[in-house]
Write a protein that holds these residues in place. Structure first.
Motif, PDB file in Angstrom:
ATOM      1  N   CYS B  23      83.419  89.546 -27.736  1.00 60.66           N
ATOM      2  CA  CYS B  23      84.546  89.542 -26.798  1.00 60.66           C
ATOM      3  C   CYS B  23      85.660  88.685 -27.387  1.00 60.66           C
ATOM      4  CB  CYS B  23      84.118  88.984 -25.450  1.00 60.66           C
ATOM      5  SG  CYS B  23      85.485  88.724 -24.287  1.00 60.66           S
ATOM      6  N   TRP B  35      80.921  85.903 -18.399  1.00 56.95           N
ATOM      7  CA  TRP B  35      80.165  87.106 -18.732  1.00 56.95           C
ATOM      8  C   TRP B  35      79.368  87.505 -17.492  1.00 56.95           C
ATOM      9  CZ3 TRP B  35      80.069  90.548 -22.638  1.00 56.95           C
ATOM     10  CH2 TRP B  35      80.650  90.190 -23.855  1.00 56.95           C
ATOM     11  N   LEU B  76      78.816  86.706 -26.670  1.00 59.62           N
ATOM     12  CA  LEU B  76      77.561  86.475 -25.936  1.00 59.62           C
ATOM     13  C   LEU B  76      76.378  86.708 -26.873  1.00 59.62           C
ATOM     14  CD1 LEU B  76      76.316  86.018 -23.033  1.00 59.62           C
ATOM     15  CD2 LEU B  76      76.177  88.523 -22.905  1.00 59.62           C
ATOM     16  N   TYR B  89      77.383  94.980 -19.873  1.00 57.44           N
ATOM     17  CA  TYR B  89      77.845  93.598 -19.885  1.00 57.44           C
ATOM     18  C   TYR B  89      79.370  93.570 -19.933  1.00 57.44           C
ATOM     19  CZ  TYR B  89      73.041  92.263 -20.751  1.00 57.44           C
ATOM     20  OH  TYR B  89      71.682  92.079 -20.620  1.00 57.44           O
ATOM     21  N   CYS B  91      82.842  91.105 -20.193  1.00 53.21           N
ATOM     22  CA  CYS B  91      83.535  89.856 -20.470  1.00 53.21           C
ATOM     23  C   CYS B  91      84.751  89.802 -19.548  1.00 53.21           C
ATOM     24  CB  CYS B  91      83.955  89.832 -21.936  1.00 53.21           C
ATOM     25  SG  CYS B  91      84.761  88.319 -22.473  1.00 53.21           S
TER      26      CYS B  91
END
Lengths: 116, 116
Positions: B23, B35, B76, B89, B91
């Motif tokens: 990210c 996150w 991450l 996921y 950001c």
């Protein structure tokens, strides 16, 4: 309740119908946000309430979208004359106090709206 | 304006191998970064957040992220992937102080696949 709840979880509407999506925040949470998540995308901001006051509605895509939180608790997102491009998951998130940029937002499970 | 870029839309790893989800952010101030993870049919859940304290942030389920101002990154990581880590996921950067809103700005997401 233990978390943010949203209803209905799924909604199918015919094009042109009006829909109302409900968010029940965590008890006592002051700040409430609505987001729209299109398929394969990240959520996008729609509007923000602090108690009953709608402080930011800059993300609402058109005047067909309307949100309210009359008593500073439950909020309703209304979409009039739905269009196919309104198909998305609508997420509600809340924060305990007046929001700060360091705060964690707690999200509900979302309402998946499909417009045929 | 604040923004985040997630560099990979899909990442596949074998169970037990390290995870890296990338990210990069753009911000005109010292940002707050988050996150979140989204499992199918479940609400967004906070993994960890950076709020200008320690640059290495530890989160739940063995995840951590490092804030690198010089690289404008907030990647991450997890040393060993588990099957239950398979999810989307996101950001996230929040609005700056003084904006009055503190809405979240999401990246487009990275779908993590964990292979047995």
């Amino acid at each position: 309740g233990a978390g943010v709840s949203q209803s209905p979880r799924y909604k199918v509407a015919k094009r042109g119908q009006d829909v109302a999506l409900r968010c029940d925040p965590i008890s006592g949470h002051v700040s409430l946000f609505w987001y729209q998540q299109a398929l394969g995308q990240g959520p996008e901001f729609l509007t923000y309430f602090q108690n009953e006051a709608q402080l930011d509605k800059s993300g609402l895509p058109s005047d067909r979208f309307f949100a309210e939180r009359p008593e500073g608790s439950v909020s309703t997102l209304k979409i009039q004359r739905t269009q196919q491009e309104d198909s998305a998951v609508y997420l509600c998130a809340t924060i305990g106090g007046g929001a700060r940029n360091t705060d964690t937002q707690y999200f509900g499970p979302g309402t998946r709206l499909t417009v045929l | 304006a604040q923004s985040v870029t997630q560099l990979d839309s899909h990442v596949s790893v074998s169970e037990g191998t390290p995870v890296l989800l990338r990210c990069n952010y753009s911000s005109s101030y010292s940002p707050s970064l988050f996150w979140y993870v989204q499992h199918p049919n479940k609400g967004l859940q906070l993994l960890l957040k950076y709020t200008s304290a320690a640059t290495l942030v530890k989160g739940i389920n063995g995840f951590e992220a490092e804030f690198k101002k010089s690289e404008t990154s907030f990647h991450l990581t997890k040393p060993s992937a588990h099957m239950s880590d398979a999810a989307e996921y996101f950001c996230v950067v929040s609005d700056p102080p003084g904006s009055g809103t503190y809405k979240y700005i999401f990246g487009t997401g990275t779908r993590l696949k964990v292979l047995a």
